[in-house]
Every structure is written in structure tokens, then in C-alpha cells.
Design an enzyme around this catalytic site. Structure first.
Site, PDB file in Angstrom:
ATOM      1  CG  ASP A   7      -7.578  -3.227  -7.454  1.00 33.50           C
ATOM      2  OD1 ASP A   7      -7.325  -3.522  -6.385  1.00 33.50           O
ATOM      3  OD2 ASP A   7      -8.725  -3.403  -8.085  1.00 33.50           O
ATOM      4  CD  GLU A  66      -6.771  -1.774  -2.402  1.00 36.48           C
ATOM      5  OE1 GLU A  66      -7.557  -2.854  -2.047  1.00 36.48           O
ATOM      6  OE2 GLU A  66      -7.253  -0.972  -3.138  1.00 36.48           O
ATOM      7  CG  ASP A 138     -11.342  -4.780 -10.957  1.00 34.43           C
ATOM      8  OD1 ASP A 138     -11.213  -5.158 -10.064  1.00 34.43           O
ATOM      9  OD2 ASP A 138     -12.219  -5.557 -11.662  1.00 34.43           O
TER      10      ASP A 138
END
Length: 183
Positions: A7, A66, A138
Site C-alpha cells: 500500500d 494498489e 496501512d
């Protein structure tokens, strides 16, 4: 298959490592890389160095990242895209295949709803990986990305297994179509 979920961020980059054996998932590690302030190039180096260390320590076979969504602030989107680029480059330099997923795909994979809240993602990651506590947001997003990739890989393998060979006629040759008719 060992999967590294990432991420990306310029303040905090989350990472999560899971082992996938078909539909079975096993938690390996997760955490965050904290990036200080200051000029952009040293911050990108921190993302690179931190992920390189994670890759060396846990030896994933693939990476899942992502995809950045477009914010209302184009400057923030560009900066986040650069952090994402640093993360992808690090994976590629370490010869990891990289798969990319949207936030909606990731949320759908873990929570069953593409617009799930961060707290829902955290809770589902905790449940799916049997974690004793909630991971940070996160780290949970990175683990969710890895889970999303594991699900995609499982579905791809299942689809490939369902592919039947082409039926053969009496002559031993495959059936052929001509003008909409079998011959």
C-alpha cells in the site's frame, strides 16, 4: 506462493506478506515503512530501501500493489503515483512479477463490498488471517492487496483446471466448425 502486498504512500507505506496455498492463507508478516519529511527524492529512496529490505527478508514470489485513485488534489495524486512507482520499481528490480488492483477490487476481495470502510477492511483482514489483533490501517490495506491477489490466482487456477480439452472425432482430429456446422 508467497505474496507481498504493498500500500504505497509518501508518509507511510504499508506492506503485508502472506503465503497462499490454493484457498488457504497464512499470515507471514506486515508492517509499515515510515517516511520522513523533506525533499521528494530521499523520501522515494526510503520507500525503495524499506521494501528492498522486506523483499530480502521474506523472499516473496510476487508483489501486488494498489492502484492509485485520483484525488481532488492533482498534486497529491502525482506524489502518491511517484511513491507507487518507487514501490513497483523495487519489486521489478528484485525480479518479482507485479500485479495491480484497484481499491475497489481489494475491498471486494476481503470485505465483499467495494466501498467498504477502512475499519471493515481491518476487521476482515484480521478474521481472514486469524490475527490476534487489528493491523494498522496501512498494513491492513497491504495485507488486503495480497489477499486480493491470492484470490485472483486461485480463481485463475480453478478456471484453468475447468478448461476441458477439445473433443476429438472418430478420425482423431479435433472437431471443426464450418459455416456454423460441425464437420
Amino acid at each position: 506462493m508467497r505474496i507481498l502486498g504493498i500500500d504505497p504512500g509518501l508518509r507511510v507505506t504499508g506492506f503485508g506478506v502472506v503465503d497462499a496455498d490454493g484457498p488457504r492463507l497464512r499470515y507471514v508478516a506486515s508492517g509499515v515503512i515510515r517516511i520522513g519529511g523533506g525533499a521528494l527524492p530521499p523520501r522515494l529512496k526510503t520507500v525503495h530501501d524499506g521494501l528492498a529490505e522486506v523483499i530480502r527478508e521474506y523472499r516473496p514470489q510476487v508483489a501486488a500493489v494498489e492502484i492509485v485513485f485520483v484525488n481532488a488534489n492533482p498534486q497529491s495524486t502525482l506524489l502518491l503515483g511517484q511513491a507507487r512507482g518507487a514501490a513497483i520499481t523495487t519489486a521489478v528490480v528484485h525480479e518479482l512479477p507485479v500485479s495491480e488492483y484497484t481499491a475497489m477490487q481489494v475491498k471486494q476481495a476481503v470485505a465483499g463490498y467495494g466501498r467498504a470502510a477502512k475499519a471493515q477492511v481491518q476487521a476482515m483482514v484480521q478474521r481472514l488471517l486469524a490475527l490476534p489483533g487489528l493491523p494498522s490501517t496501512d498494513a491492513a490495506d497491504a495485507l488486503a492487496c495480497a489477499i486480493c491477489h491470492a484470490n485472483a490466482a486461485t480463481m485463475t487456477a480453478a478456471a484453468a483446471a475447468q478448461m476441458a480439452p477439445v473433443p476429438r472425432g472418430r478420425s482423431g482430429r479435433g472437431l471443426r466448425m464450418r459455416a456454423g456446422r460441425l464437420r
